[in-house]
Motif scaffolding. Structure first.
Motif, PDB file in Angstrom:
ATOM      1  N   ALA A 192      52.660   8.913  65.816  1.00  9.01           N
ATOM      2  CA  ALA A 192      51.091   9.871  65.892  1.00  9.01           C
ATOM      3  C   ALA A 192      50.889   8.359  66.660  1.00  9.01           C
ATOM      4  O   ALA A 192      51.341   7.148  67.630  1.00  9.01           O
ATOM      5  CB  ALA A 192      50.126   9.611  64.762  1.00  9.01           C
ATOM      6  N   LEU A 193      49.436   9.237  68.104  1.00 13.56           N
ATOM      7  CA  LEU A 193      49.071   8.488  68.806  1.00 13.56           C
ATOM      8  C   LEU A 193      47.404   8.377  68.930  1.00 13.56           C
ATOM      9  O   LEU A 193      46.997   9.946  68.391  1.00 13.56           O
ATOM     10  CB  LEU A 193      49.204   9.054  70.167  1.00 13.56           C
ATOM     11  N   ALA A 194      46.569   8.256  69.177  1.00 13.09           N
ATOM     12  CA  ALA A 194      44.857   7.739  69.103  1.00 13.09           C
ATOM     13  C   ALA A 194      44.316   8.105  70.453  1.00 13.09           C
ATOM     14  O   ALA A 194      44.950   6.266  70.140  1.00 13.09           O
ATOM     15  CB  ALA A 194      44.356   7.332  67.473  1.00 13.09           C
ATOM     16  N   GLY A 195      43.609   8.477  70.559  1.00 12.55           N
ATOM     17  CA  GLY A 195      43.238   7.933  72.148  1.00 12.55           C
ATOM     18  C   GLY A 195      41.474   7.775  72.639  1.00 12.55           C
ATOM     19  O   GLY A 195      40.981   8.164  71.368  1.00 12.55           O
ATOM     20  N   ASP A 196      41.172   8.126  73.190  1.00 10.64           N
ATOM     21  CA  ASP A 196      39.514   7.604  73.372  1.00 10.64           C
ATOM     22  C   ASP A 196      39.137   9.384  72.002  1.00 10.64           C
ATOM     23  O   ASP A 196      39.814  10.378  72.830  1.00 10.64           O
ATOM     24  CB  ASP A 196      39.217   7.489  74.748  1.00 10.64           C
ATOM     25  N   ARG A 197      37.787   9.555  72.120  1.00 11.12           N
ATOM     26  CA  ARG A 197      37.445  10.592  71.690  1.00 11.12           C
ATOM     27  C   ARG A 197      37.765  10.575  70.128  1.00 11.12           C
ATOM     28  O   ARG A 197      37.739  11.943  70.181  1.00 11.12           O
ATOM     29  CB  ARG A 197      36.558  11.417  72.123  1.00 11.12           C
ATOM     30  N   ASP A 198      38.228   9.986  69.469  1.00 15.03           N
ATOM     31  CA  ASP A 198      38.891  10.305  68.832  1.00 15.03           C
ATOM     32  C   ASP A 198      40.597  11.486  68.850  1.00 15.03           C
ATOM     33  O   ASP A 198      40.435  11.623  67.961  1.00 15.03           O
ATOM     34  CB  ASP A 198      38.138  10.580  67.262  1.00 15.03           C
ATOM     35  N   MET A 199      40.877  11.442  69.810  1.00 13.74           N
ATOM     36  CA  MET A 199      42.207  12.603  70.617  1.00 13.74           C
ATOM     37  C   MET A 199      42.788  11.977  69.415  1.00 13.74           C
ATOM     38  O   MET A 199      43.890  11.239  70.529  1.00 13.74           O
ATOM     39  CB  MET A 199      42.105  12.762  71.711  1.00 13.74           C
ATOM     40  N   THR A 200      43.313  12.777  68.618  1.00 17.27           N
ATOM     41  CA  THR A 200      45.187  12.021  67.664  1.00 17.27           C
ATOM     42  C   THR A 200      46.003  13.030  67.576  1.00 17.27           C
ATOM     43  O   THR A 200      45.254  14.302  67.598  1.00 17.27           O
ATOM     44  CB  THR A 200      44.629  11.708  66.516  1.00 17.27           C
ATOM     45  N   HIS A 201      47.029  12.775  68.125  1.00 15.04           N
ATOM     46  CA  HIS A 201      47.899  13.434  68.681  1.00 15.04           C
ATOM     47  C   HIS A 201      49.198  13.392  67.577  1.00 15.04           C
ATOM     48  O   HIS A 201      49.766  11.867  67.178  1.00 15.04           O
ATOM     49  CB  HIS A 201      48.598  13.600  69.545  1.00 15.04           C
ATOM     50  N   VAL A 202      49.774  13.837  66.642  1.00 12.83           N
ATOM     51  CA  VAL A 202      50.193  13.797  65.395  1.00 12.83           C
ATOM     52  C   VAL A 202      51.974  14.876  65.987  1.00 12.83           C
ATOM     53  O   VAL A 202      51.580  15.924  65.979  1.00 12.83           O
ATOM     54  CB  VAL A 202      50.100  14.064  63.869  1.00 12.83           C
ATOM     55  N   LEU A 203      52.610  14.681  65.683  1.00 21.21           N
ATOM     56  CA  LEU A 203      54.255  14.944  65.784  1.00 21.21           C
ATOM     57  C   LEU A 203      55.335  14.618  64.898  1.00 21.21           C
ATOM     58  O   LEU A 203      55.085  13.307  64.212  1.00 21.21           O
ATOM     59  CB  LEU A 203      54.977  14.549  66.943  1.00 21.21           C
ATOM     60  N   LEU A 204      55.384  16.183  63.917  1.00 21.16           N
ATOM     61  CA  LEU A 204      55.706  16.135  62.924  1.00 21.16           C
ATOM     62  C   LEU A 204      57.621  16.300  62.884  1.00 21.16           C
ATOM     63  O   LEU A 204      57.854  17.653  63.403  1.00 21.16           O
ATOM     64  CB  LEU A 204      55.382  16.810  61.443  1.00 21.16           C
TER      65      LEU A 204
END
Length: 303
Positions: A192-204
């Motif tokens: 997972a990575l998190a950017g500005d404005r709570d933009m969170t990307h999760v790879l499962l």
């Protein structure tokens, strides 16, 4: 079944309290809240009694429903389970795998039933969709975008401290994971990575080889707000259907599921163990964001 409600915030008003008051097989006994005045007002609105002490309300009921921040919920749920009370918890059931596992273990030791309220999973259209895509099989990936903002004017959740602090990963992330797991199966690895404005990307990476991609935010710009979900595989594309927003109706079905389990029926699909599995995946995503590593869930570990 005698129910006690813990919590007095927007979600208690929108779903828990009206559903408990309307259910024909529920005696809505009382309400406890961190603000006694709010507890008294909510209880009065629905014909229940306000309680000043957590353990007093637990003692007077057969089951509890909780609409509180996950860490506060986890403590109350553990106390109730150890007292032999059935549990209707909100998602996520806790913030840590350890706290979630404690709740599961206590409920099992006291042989009490538990259900976790993943709202849309209790809508018949979603259950029918899950049954159909599971029967089709052959799915290689899933993609879920759940981007919105709790900070828009009039949004009742904008004052929620835990949502501000934990963001979309822990607020809308549980809904996304709960939709994917019954189709693609357990998760083996999380990045997972998190950017500005709570933009969170999760790879499962699921144990069967499929991959899920989640994009989550509760602080997205208005132009980016969207809620899309689909599975992709040998059968093509299966879009998750939209469903009407009926939280009281959904909560009533969650109560029905708890009744069934408490009366000796099979464990609900959205039971405490499932809730703990979701927590383990989200906690791994949080660890990945912090460390920059892919997190492997050990065989037999929730998730």
């Amino acid at each position: 079944m005698r129910f006690g409600l813990f919590g007095t915030g927007p979600w208690a008003h929108q779903a828990h309290a009206p559903a408990l008051a309307a259910h024909p097989d529920v005696e809505f006994v009382g309400v406890w809240g961190r603000d006694p005045a709010k507890a008294a007002a909510l209880a009065s609105e629905h014909g229940a009694q306000p309680y000043a002490e957590i353990d007093a309300l637990i003692a007077d009921v057969d089951a509890i429903a909780v609409a509180l921040p996950p860490d506060v919920q986890a403590d109350i749920a553990l106390r109730a389970a150890r007292a032999g009370k059935h549990l209707l918890l909100d998602k996520p059931i806790a913030f840590t795998t350890e706290a979630a596992a404690e709740i599961v273990a206590a409920a099992a030791a006291q042989q009490v039933a538990g259900v976790v309220f993943f709202t849309r999973r209790f809508m018949p259209q979603i259950q029918q969709f899950i049954d159909e895509v599971r029967a089709a099989g052959g799915w290689l990936e899933a993609r879920i975008d759940h981007l919105g903002s709790i900070f828009q004017p009039g949004n009742p959740f904008g004052a929620s401290v835990w949502r501000k602090q934990s963001g979309g990963l822990w607020d809308v992330g549980p809904h996304a994971v709960a939709l994917i797991l019954p189709v693609l199966g357990p998760v083996a690895q999380v990045t997972a990575l998190a950017g500005d404005r709570d933009m969170t990307h999760v790879l499962l990476r699921h144990t069967g080889g499929a991959i899920s991609t989640l994009t989550l935010s509760v602080d997205a710009p208005a132009a980016l707000e969207r809620e899309d979900a689909a599975f992709f595989g040998e059968s093509g594309v299966a879009d998750v259907p939209p469903v009407p927003w009926l939280p009281v109706e959904a909560f009533g079905r969650a109560v029905d599921a708890l009744f069934g389990a408490a009366n000796g029926g099979p464990a609900p699909a959205l039971d405490l163990a499932f809730g703990a599995e979701v927590v383990a995946i989200l906690a791994a995503a949080g660890e990945s964001i912090t460390t920059g590593r892919t997190i492997t869930l050990e065989p037999g570990e929730p998730g």
